[in-house]
Scaffold this motif. Structure first.
Motif, PDB file in Angstrom:
ATOM      1  N   VAL A  61       0.973  -1.324   0.129  1.00  0.00           N
ATOM      2  CA  VAL A  61      -0.093   0.138  -0.007  1.00  0.00           C
ATOM      3  C   VAL A  61       0.878   1.188   0.077  1.00  0.00           C
ATOM      4  O   VAL A  61       0.390   2.276  -0.640  1.00  0.00           O
ATOM      5  N   LEU A  62       1.831   1.314   0.682  1.00  0.00           N
ATOM      6  CA  LEU A  62       2.865   2.486   0.650  1.00  0.00           C
ATOM      7  C   LEU A  62       3.396   2.702  -0.576  1.00  0.00           C
ATOM      8  O   LEU A  62       3.497   3.670  -1.207  1.00  0.00           O
ATOM      9  N   ALA A  63       3.869   1.456  -1.454  1.00  0.00           N
ATOM     10  CA  ALA A  63       4.466   1.465  -2.601  1.00  0.00           C
ATOM     11  C   ALA A  63       3.507   1.898  -3.650  1.00  0.00           C
ATOM     12  O   ALA A  63       3.734   3.006  -4.620  1.00  0.00           O
ATOM     13  N   ASP A  64       2.192   1.397  -3.552  1.00  0.00           N
ATOM     14  CA  ASP A  64       1.038   1.989  -4.412  1.00  0.00           C
ATOM     15  C   ASP A  64       0.758   3.491  -4.324  1.00  0.00           C
ATOM     16  O   ASP A  64       0.724   4.134  -5.234  1.00  0.00           O
ATOM     17  N   CYS A  65       0.902   3.875  -3.012  1.00  0.00           N
ATOM     18  CA  CYS A  65       0.629   5.395  -2.745  1.00  0.00           C
ATOM     19  C   CYS A  65       1.671   6.077  -3.346  1.00  0.00           C
ATOM     20  O   CYS A  65       1.548   7.323  -3.961  1.00  0.00           O
ATOM     21  N   ALA A  66       2.823   5.754  -3.153  1.00  0.00           N
ATOM     22  CA  ALA A  66       4.181   6.548  -3.722  1.00  0.00           C
ATOM     23  C   ALA A  66       3.876   6.504  -5.102  1.00  0.00           C
ATOM     24  O   ALA A  66       4.339   7.609  -6.025  1.00  0.00           O
ATOM     25  N   LEU A  67       3.770   5.410  -5.851  1.00  0.00           N
ATOM     26  CA  LEU A  67       3.627   5.229  -7.464  1.00  0.00           C
ATOM     27  C   LEU A  67       2.472   5.942  -7.859  1.00  0.00           C
ATOM     28  O   LEU A  67       2.723   6.716  -8.793  1.00  0.00           O
ATOM     29  N   CYS A  68       1.314   6.406  -7.222  1.00  0.00           N
ATOM     30  CA  CYS A  68       0.286   7.340  -7.460  1.00  0.00           C
ATOM     31  C   CYS A  68       0.931   8.601  -7.545  1.00  0.00           C
ATOM     32  O   CYS A  68       0.643   9.368  -8.398  1.00  0.00           O
ATOM     33  N   LEU A  69       1.638   8.812  -6.454  1.00  0.00           N
ATOM     34  CA  LEU A  69       1.909  10.343  -6.081  1.00  0.00           C
ATOM     35  C   LEU A  69       3.068  10.788  -6.936  1.00  0.00           C
ATOM     36  O   LEU A  69       3.041  11.827  -7.609  1.00  0.00           O
ATOM     37  N   LEU A 111      -6.069   4.521  -3.640  1.00  0.00           N
ATOM     38  CA  LEU A 111      -4.768   4.483  -4.692  1.00  0.00           C
ATOM     39  C   LEU A 111      -4.066   3.291  -5.164  1.00  0.00           C
ATOM     40  O   LEU A 111      -3.620   3.136  -6.171  1.00  0.00           O
ATOM     41  N   SER A 112      -4.349   2.073  -4.343  1.00  0.00           N
ATOM     42  CA  SER A 112      -3.940   0.937  -4.805  1.00  0.00           C
ATOM     43  C   SER A 112      -4.699   0.157  -5.900  1.00  0.00           C
ATOM     44  O   SER A 112      -4.105  -0.286  -6.712  1.00  0.00           O
ATOM     45  N   LEU A 113      -5.998   0.476  -5.912  1.00  0.00           N
ATOM     46  CA  LEU A 113      -6.849   0.364  -7.166  1.00  0.00           C
ATOM     47  C   LEU A 113      -6.428   0.982  -8.315  1.00  0.00           C
ATOM     48  O   LEU A 113      -6.178   0.732  -9.452  1.00  0.00           O
ATOM     49  N   LEU A 114      -6.142   2.487  -8.105  1.00  0.00           N
ATOM     50  CA  LEU A 114      -5.533   3.323  -9.209  1.00  0.00           C
ATOM     51  C   LEU A 114      -4.241   2.940  -9.550  1.00  0.00           C
ATOM     52  O   LEU A 114      -3.946   3.007 -10.874  1.00  0.00           O
ATOM     53  N   ALA A 115      -3.586   2.582  -8.848  1.00  0.00           N
ATOM     54  CA  ALA A 115      -1.699   2.038  -9.132  1.00  0.00           C
ATOM     55  C   ALA A 115      -2.139   0.871 -10.199  1.00  0.00           C
ATOM     56  O   ALA A 115      -1.284   0.785 -11.284  1.00  0.00           O
ATOM     57  N   LYS A 116      -2.938  -0.061  -9.535  1.00  0.00           N
ATOM     58  CA  LYS A 116      -3.229  -1.309 -10.282  1.00  0.00           C
ATOM     59  C   LYS A 116      -3.747  -1.087 -11.704  1.00  0.00           C
ATOM     60  O   LYS A 116      -3.223  -1.596 -12.711  1.00  0.00           O
ATOM     61  N   GLN A 117      -4.687  -0.412 -11.975  1.00  0.00           N
ATOM     62  CA  GLN A 117      -5.443   0.157 -13.387  1.00  0.00           C
ATOM     63  C   GLN A 117      -4.197   0.885 -14.126  1.00  0.00           C
ATOM     64  O   GLN A 117      -4.076   0.753 -15.466  1.00  0.00           O
ATOM     65  N   LEU A 118      -3.435   1.928 -13.563  1.00  0.00           N
ATOM     66  CA  LEU A 118      -2.246   2.540 -14.297  1.00  0.00           C
ATOM     67  C   LEU A 118      -1.362   1.651 -15.029  1.00  0.00           C
ATOM     68  O   LEU A 118      -0.945   1.690 -15.984  1.00  0.00           O
ATOM     69  N   MET A 119      -0.967   0.768 -13.869  1.00  0.00           N
ATOM     70  CA  MET A 119       0.270  -0.192 -14.401  1.00  0.00           C
ATOM     71  C   MET A 119      -0.348  -1.368 -15.482  1.00  0.00           C
ATOM     72  O   MET A 119       0.495  -1.516 -16.423  1.00  0.00           O
ATOM     73  N   LYS A 120      -1.486  -1.679 -15.413  1.00  0.00           N
ATOM     74  CA  LYS A 120      -2.257  -2.437 -16.259  1.00  0.00           C
ATOM     75  C   LYS A 120      -2.298  -1.781 -17.683  1.00  0.00           C
ATOM     76  O   LYS A 120      -1.753  -2.131 -18.985  1.00  0.00           O
ATOM     77  N   ASP A 121      -2.495  -0.355 -17.606  1.00  0.00           N
ATOM     78  CA  ASP A 121      -2.726   0.310 -19.046  1.00  0.00           C
ATOM     79  C   ASP A 121      -1.491   0.599 -19.477  1.00  0.00           C
ATOM     80  O   ASP A 121      -1.158   0.502 -20.648  1.00  0.00           O
ATOM     81  N   LEU A 122      -0.410   0.660 -18.715  1.00  0.00           N
ATOM     82  CA  LEU A 122       0.800   0.903 -19.036  1.00  0.00           C
ATOM     83  C   LEU A 122       1.471  -0.274 -19.991  1.00  0.00           C
ATOM     84  O   LEU A 122       2.179  -0.172 -20.902  1.00  0.00           O
TER      85      LEU A 122
END
Length: 151
Positions: A61-69, A111-122
């Motif tokens: 969760v910390l990694a996902d939050c940092a990823l989104c930020l 943010l974890s959900l958004l991180a997952k969606q963003l990385m899938k899209d990438l």
């Protein structure tokens, strides 16, 4: 941002099992995925990308939050103001004022959900391109930011 009493470096953990990566090159967008882009030599052997550096965190969760930020326009603004605008150095990431624990507590699930969606899209929209050099040729996975995130 001025009211933050913490910075991103305080939330990183060198022994953490959850990594995100950043490219030192800055363009119209930043490349900060949670996976290493694929780089293959002429023998089709994988090699680590030379321009990608690693950030580690103790929890997903910390990694996902940092990823989104770090993929946000807020961070892009921050490095535009506080860097040379050509290179993304660890110091800009480390000095970003944020209480990541608090962000994770209140917005971690979203943010974890958004991180997952963003990385899938990438991954879905990345392209592999061959580059020829004197010593070798490399096939490099490039990420294209064509966001198709759906609710």
């Amino acid at each position: 941002m001025q009211k933050q009493k913490s910075s991103l470096v305080l939330h990183q953990d060198k022994l953490g099992r959850n990594a995100i990566y950043f490219s030192r090159k800055v363009g119209y967008f930043l490349q900060i995925p949670n996976f290493e882009p694929e780089v293959l030599n002429s023998k089709n052997e994988r090699r680590p990308p030379s321009e990608f550096k690693e950030l580690r965190f103790k929890s997903k969760v910390l990694a996902d939050c940092a990823l989104c930020l770090l993929n946000s326009n807020l961070f892009y603004w921050f490095i535009t103001v506080f860097s040379d605008c050509r290179h993304l150095n660890r110091r800009e990431i480390d000095l970003l004022p944020i209480n990541l624990d608090s962000l994770a507590k209140f917005e971690g699930e979203t943010l974890s959900l958004l991180a997952k969606q963003l990385m899938k899209d990438l991954q879905n929209n990345s392209e592999s391109k061959m580059m020829k050099f004197k010593h070798d040729s490399l096939t490099i996975q490039f990420n294209v930011f064509i966001l198709n995130i759906q609710n």
